[in-house]
Enzyme design. Structure first.
Site, mmCIF file in Angstrom:
data_model
loop_
_atom_site.group_PDB
_atom_site.id
_atom_site.type_symbol
_atom_site.label_atom_id
_atom_site.label_comp_id
_atom_site.label_asym_id
_atom_site.label_seq_id
_atom_site.Cartn_x
_atom_site.Cartn_y
_atom_site.Cartn_z
ATOM 1 C CE1 TYR A 1 -39.944 31.981 -14.619
ATOM 2 C CE2 TYR A 1 -38.453 32.456 -16.428
ATOM 3 C CZ TYR A 1 -38.884 32.686 -15.135
ATOM 4 O OH TYR A 1 -38.258 33.633 -14.384
ATOM 5 C CD GLU B 1 -33.456 32.127 -10.896
ATOM 6 O OE1 GLU B 1 -33.577 33.341 -11.148
ATOM 7 O OE2 GLU B 1 -34.332 31.291 -11.168
ATOM 8 N NE ARG C 1 -31.202 37.110 -10.972
ATOM 9 C CZ ARG C 1 -32.304 37.525 -10.369
ATOM 10 N NH1 ARG C 1 -32.270 38.506 -9.496
ATOM 11 N NH2 ARG C 1 -33.472 36.978 -10.642
HETATM 12 O O1 KDG Z 1 -38.620 29.223 -7.909
HETATM 13 C C1 KDG Z 1 -38.159 29.565 -9.173
HETATM 14 C C2 KDG Z 1 -38.417 31.027 -9.425
HETATM 15 O O2 KDG Z 1 -37.989 31.767 -8.360
HETATM 16 C C3 KDG Z 1 -37.686 31.473 -10.641
HETATM 17 O O3 KDG Z 1 -38.128 30.784 -11.723
HETATM 18 C C4 KDG Z 1 -37.870 32.927 -10.873
HETATM 19 O O4 KDG Z 1 -36.203 32.920 -12.603
HETATM 20 C C5 KDG Z 1 -36.807 33.513 -11.728
HETATM 21 C C6 KDG Z 1 -36.448 34.901 -11.456
HETATM 22 O O5 KDG Z 1 -35.503 35.362 -12.057
HETATM 23 O O6 KDG Z 1 -37.108 35.496 -10.626
HETATM 24 MG MG MG Z 2 -34.297 33.963 -12.964
#
Ligand code: KDG
Ligand code: MG
Length: 410
Positions: free
Chosen positions: A159, A270, A291
């Site tokens: 990722y 997040e 976040r």
């Molecule tokens: O939907 C998941 C993404 O928004 C995420 O993986 C993105 O970690 C992320 C970020 O910090 O933008």
């Molecule tokens: Mg993130």
């Protein structure tokens, strides 16, 4: 001012988005984002089947009462699907109120506290030359703060690294991690290899780009608290702006251990969807940046309260701004960013040209700074005709396994 219609639009101009359009008896239209990456249709159903029938006939001006009605009235509180659906309603109603007032939304939130919103962009690379090129490209585009993600030797695609494509086309993987495929792709993870490699990347970046450039890094919940503490300490010489989601924080107390061992600033949240998720983290000053996205945390109303609570403890904002937040959700965050005092930084991943075609918007990115614009309301609309040309396509974030096949946080 009665609500006479509310409709949910699911569109996929490069990626999937869920948008709520609320219309009042005077013909004012407000928009809210309810996009939940990989679970979009669940929010669409929640809205269409359980929320829209409750909205018609309500007073569009009663934002707080409508929020409480949906939150408390459902009995089942919180959760990402519920909170994304409530966020869509809340943001659409703030959009309507600001349009009726003839003011950009940030004016209703107290007015501008700054002239521009400092943004950070995403640089990544499979190796150092590719990472340096990506950093240079971001600097050329005006970014003044940059998130650094790097591949790990011995591991394949992970990722955040611009190594793959989104649709078999030209999109970079760090640009859009969700793949259009009926099932998620699988990746392999090795924590020890990552912990060994990452400090060498930051050392090389500091040697190449100097001490001034603010650098960020996203750990994406992959570490245990003691591993996170070790990483934070090993990154201290490189003076990070923040280390993000260093460990899953469902157990908020785990951050005490991390905090005890490192002065690297911490950002979290997040995947949170309520102020309650932050209570210990903020009260004990275990983090530095919040976040949350407006879209995933119930909208502007609760986010404003969350930031005011955080301000008591000198904790700042770092609103989530990946491509899975639609331009509607992005604009909502920008109006808050401009208005609150304890603004920290805003994540910015520009959307595709198709997405911008579907969502005409007033916000701008100039010389590293975002601004929501001066259009009354949110300053973003939905072109329904353009949206109809991009039907929903299943797309999922990847999943991660350790080398022995055990599922792991990605
Ligand atoms: O939907 C998941 C993404 O928004 C995420 O993986 C993105 O970690 C992320 C970020 O910090 O933008
Ligand atoms: Mg993130």
């Amino acid at each position: 001012m009665r609500i006479v219609n509310a409709e949910v639009v699911v569109t996929s101009p490069g990626r999937n988005f869920v948008t709520l359009e609320i219309t009042t008896e005077d013909g004012v239209r407000g928009y809210g984002d309810g996009t939940l990456n990989g679970r979009e249709l669940a929010v669409a159903s929640y809205l269409t089947d359980h929320v829209v029938p409750l909205l018609v006939g309500r007073d569009a001006h009663q934002i707080e009462d409508t929020w409480q009605y949906l939150h408390r009235g459902a009995y089942w509180r919180r959760g990402p699907v519920t909170m994304a659906a409530i966020a869509a309603v809340d943001v659409a109603l703030w959009d309507i109120k600001a349009q009726v007032a003839g003011l950009p939304l940030y004016q209703l939130l107290g007015g501008a506290s700054r002239t521009g919103i400092r943004a950070y962009g995403h640089a990544s690379g499979r190796d150092l030359p590719e990472l340096f090129d990506s950093i240079r490209a971001h600097l050329d585009e005006g970014y003044k703060s940059i998130r650094i993600q790097s591949a790990v030797p011995g591991l394949g695609t992970i990722y955040g690294i611009g190594a793959g494509t989104t649709t078999g086309g030209t999109g970079r993987y760090d640009y859009e991690p969700a793949r259009r495929h009926p099932v998620p792709t699988e990746e392999v993870w090795d924590t020890r290899a990552y912990l060994r490699h990452l400090p060498t990347v930051f050392e090389a970046v500091r040697n190449e780009f100097g001490p001034e450039l603010p650098l960020l890094h996203d750990v994406h919940h992959r570490l245990t608290p003691i591993q996170a503490a070790k990483l934070g300490r090993s990154l201290e010489p490189y003076d990070l702006f923040w280390m993000e989601d260093c460990t899953p924080a469902e157990n908020q107390e785990s951050l005490r251990l991390v905090r005890h061992h490192t002065t690297t600033p911490l950002a979290i949240g997040e995947v949170f969807n309520s102020v309650v998720d932050y209570q210990t983290l903020i009260r004990e000053q275990l983090i530095d940046y919040v976040r949350s996205a407006v879209t995933h945390t119930g909208g502007i109303s609760p986010m404003r309260k969350l930031f005011d609570y955080a301000a008591l403890y000198q904790v700042k904002s770092g609103i989530h701004g990946p491509t899975d937040i639609s331009p509607v959700g992005m604009a909502a965050g920008l109006h808050l960013d401009l208005a609150i005092h304890n603004f920290g930084i805003q994540e910015f991943m520009p959307h595709s040209a198709e997405t911008y075609q579907v969502f005409p918007h007033a916000y701008t990115f100039t010389d590293g700074y975002l601004h929501p614009g001066e259009t009354p309301g949110l300053g973003v609309t939905l072109d329904r005709e353009a949206a109809a040309a991009f039907p929903y396509e299943p797309a999922y974030l990847p999943v991660n396994r350790l080398r022995d096949g055990t599922m792991h946080d990605w």
